[in-house]
Design an enzyme around this catalytic site. Structure first.
Site: not given
Lengths: 291, 291, 291, 291
Positions: A43-45, A55, A82, A84, A111, A117, A119-120, A155, A186
């Protein structure tokens, strides 16, 4: 060729639902393997948070890949990285994929957002990159892979950006035709409604991946019924370790000794088991090491 | 000059007992600060274990320092860096100390063992380096520091190597005269007997540091009575996180959903709080970022 | 505080014309210092080319900074770091500047192009970033510097992108008011006409920097007359080393021995002088190193 | 599997004399390939000198390997990596070899000296490691290689340390039986006498490698006659570049313009040719890159 690449392909596209468990460093990768999972989500986060960073591409891509290399070496499981938005343009993506293949990573997820990026979950940023440009990145990634079965997951952030399910579907189809091996759709809604709708309408030949962090209370059966191939449990090892570290730190701070802390932690031997200190002892004899 | 260097000096040499809590990455450093500790022990064992590696100098010294730099950036607390045997000879130590000063680390601990080191708990290795050679390393370190108050802790492994308390004392006195700012006396016995005996006989002007991992059930009061200045809780955040990750991974693996896991983990918001995502949002406005 | 920061400030803004000579690794930095130059230009093109890479942000920003750290350690001269477009948005720039201050770099140059950058000489790319966004980056950089005299040079790519001298001037004034300490005005024409026109019209309080690679046959006196403060000789050590390596490699390949090559190379002793092997020998004695 | 591993095997053991030319970064690797050489020597001395460092393991092993990775990516030639004494004990050697295989390096050379190493030409250090311990390292290296044809060259420093030709021969035979694929016999004498004597007495099945830096005026024919398989031209690109950079820097410093310098350097186009900027332009179109 690393056999883990084919293993991940089977998880992403095989007939039954598969699960990837988050890890963020070599140690958590070992824990995931020990627990019996079949694959890992790097996971990137989680990786950036473990560095103390946001992130938001604050670490360089080579710093992230160094962590992933430790993870790859620490486990025999396939790892989906991941990545990003790919750390730049198509050319940066090409370099990224070559290096991922080299270090034994089985797949990459990129993504359709800009670099750096956001964070979503924490942003209202709604900039998506142009479909053609992102398809170019996908093609560049597939052309760059040195392992013919390397897995590229595209993504789709359309729902995160507040776009319609239809736009998400259009993007998914385009990305798949550009060469993506699977689509990660997502959402940050509290319910799975949009995701389920998307899955029902998506052409069945497109393997789907989801990350139910925000809609965690949806029964897994529902995802299975709409044909989701892979579920990623995206940040639970990170969040479990935060809770545990906060608790043990507080108790030791308050108590000024280790008596109460001792039962909250794994024995030291568990550390040595996970890192296989025993092999080193045996090897010292085998190789005449006199130290 | 980083004010944390002076803060660590006060912790190591001040009138009252002080505590350093282990951290092994930027995130755990943030947890230690949040909990209210005054200083951090950047544990070599914990950092290598978190990489999935053994406590045997498997990572390069620059890889370890990159982790320490993330830790230094993640916290305002002073950090004492566990630098094993110094990653080579006096010249490697000089380079190490210069770089530690540069990245805001407040002190370094080096031990009188060879390179590569073997973990004190898992080996019967009893090779100690020659006293004169180690004193040379200490002098080289002190000459190399670019901050005049940088803290060098010399770790005596004599008791670990099965030598007498007297040899340990001789080494401690020599290392102190060579320039060490404090002495870490280590033991892997289950009781604190040897440590207490050492502390009673040690010249009082020498600040002492201990790591009561194996003799954890000794009341802290006993260490205070013999004048120990600093206690290091050496690997509890690591071991707490292992236990927590193993548990949450097992439950998610078994349950195939997140319902039971949710209460075992910190909320996602805690991650964003620790990494201060909010500042980034505010800064975006301040600096006209249009993304 | 590193005194080199003030030295570079004096070079950039002082009354007389100053020169920065390109270097691309620790060794070339030592050569520049030995030759008597007062400052170094850590060229992005040269650093990436020495890695075998294109001038297109193919290396990560931390890989570039590692080279710059070796350069900083190798010389006592101030270094102006060519940082392309800043490796991302304002937030990436903030992290960059903090790290540059840490490793003893005296100044950074960032240009008003997107990430990843394209080399100014090989592309017809004419995308410039929005003035407000770039001013935000400049402000972020100045707020992030930990040394109050750190030098930020804003590079105007308007002429490279085919825009008018007037747009270049507008950008320069805006960047200067946003906090830039000097303006680098770049051109890829074969004559200095545009540059001289720009310099004449530019408000005199703005210190100007130029890189006369393409208009190399313009007499330096002409730049002095229009008040240019600093000239960067941008890639001559790189290009001299390419020519020399090609020649010596060809001769050794052809001759199958070293007889003719010997006179084309510096003696081995020169290598040891530049890296100061002698100090190491002396230090071995001083620090009781028995190896 | 990288076909370069087999190519290097053929160079080291084939029927005719082969040559490896030194390179120290991606760019020099490209120059060596362009010139027509069949293989590259990634010199430890040259790599550290290019960083501005001494040939004494001042850079970490991962920093050196990062340079070697750039070199591997920059060329299609096989690379023999100079790995000094292996950066530690047998365990460090195992990690080293695995990583070298990963980054496409075709072989490693390790020498029977301690860590950190001292340069063979500048020191009177005469410590050789115990034969059994070094054979253990060789076995560990061969067991660790992930490519079955990876080439391990064992470097005998006995003559450098002032030991007899007989001891050098004994060590060579032991190292070969322990698994070394070739033996590098080194000398710092001005004549090749000892080397020729060694070569005549050495069992003919042992492939020999030499580095005639100090005895450079010996005709290559003499080496051929005694059956030397491979000659390494060890630091000529580095030393050619130093001479050229010193000259061009001096002239630009003195002249204050580029007129005389221009003919001493390769054209800028040569930089772009070597790094293949053209491919990037073509790829931009192919992958819909709009920047």
């Amino acid at each position: 060729m690393d056999s883990r690449v084919q293993t991940l392909r089977n998880l992403l596209t095989g007939p039954r639902l598969s699960f990837l468990m988050e890890a963020h460093h070599g140690l958590s990768a070992k824990v995931v393997e020990k627990t019996g999972f079949e694959g890992i989500w790097a996971s990137g986060l989680s990786i950036s948070a473990s560095m103390g960073l946001r992130d938001a591409n604050e670490a360089s891509w080579t710093q992230v890949l160094e962590v992933m290399e430790f993870m790859s070496d620490a486990t025999s499981l396939p790892i989906l990285a991941d990545c990003d938005s790919g750390y730049g343009n198509f050319n940066n993506v090409r370099r990224l994929i070559k290096k991922l293949c080299r270090i034994g990573i089985a797949g990459a997820c990129i993504e359709d957002k800009i670099f750096p990026k956001a964070n979503s979950f924490v942003t209202s940023q709604n900039i998506l990159v142009d479909v053609d440009e992102f398809c170019g990145k996908i093609k560049a990634a597939k052309d760059a892979q040195t392992d013919p079965t390397f897995n590229l997951v595209a993504r789709v952030e359309a729902l995160i950006a507040g776009r319609s399910v239809q736009e998400a579907l259009d993007r998914a189809v385009n990305y798949f035709h550009a060469g993506a091996d699977a689509i990660l759709i997502h959402s940050k809604k509290n319910t799975a409604e949009q995701i389920l709708e998307f899955a029902k309408q998506c052409p069945p030949q497109i393997p789907l991946v989801i990350i139910p962090t925000s809609y965690y209370n949806t029964p897994t059966k529902q995802f299975e019924e709409v044909g989701i191939k892979t579920i990623i449990w995206a940040n639970y090892n990170l969040r479990a370790s935060i809770k545990a570290m906060e608790k043990v730190s507080e108790i030791i701070k308050r108590e000024r000794d280790l008596l109460k802390a001792e039962e909250m932690v794994s024995p030291l031997e568990e550390v040595f088991l996970l890192t296989n200190e025993k092999e080193l002892d045996l090897a010292k004899k085998r190789y005449n090491d006199q130290s």
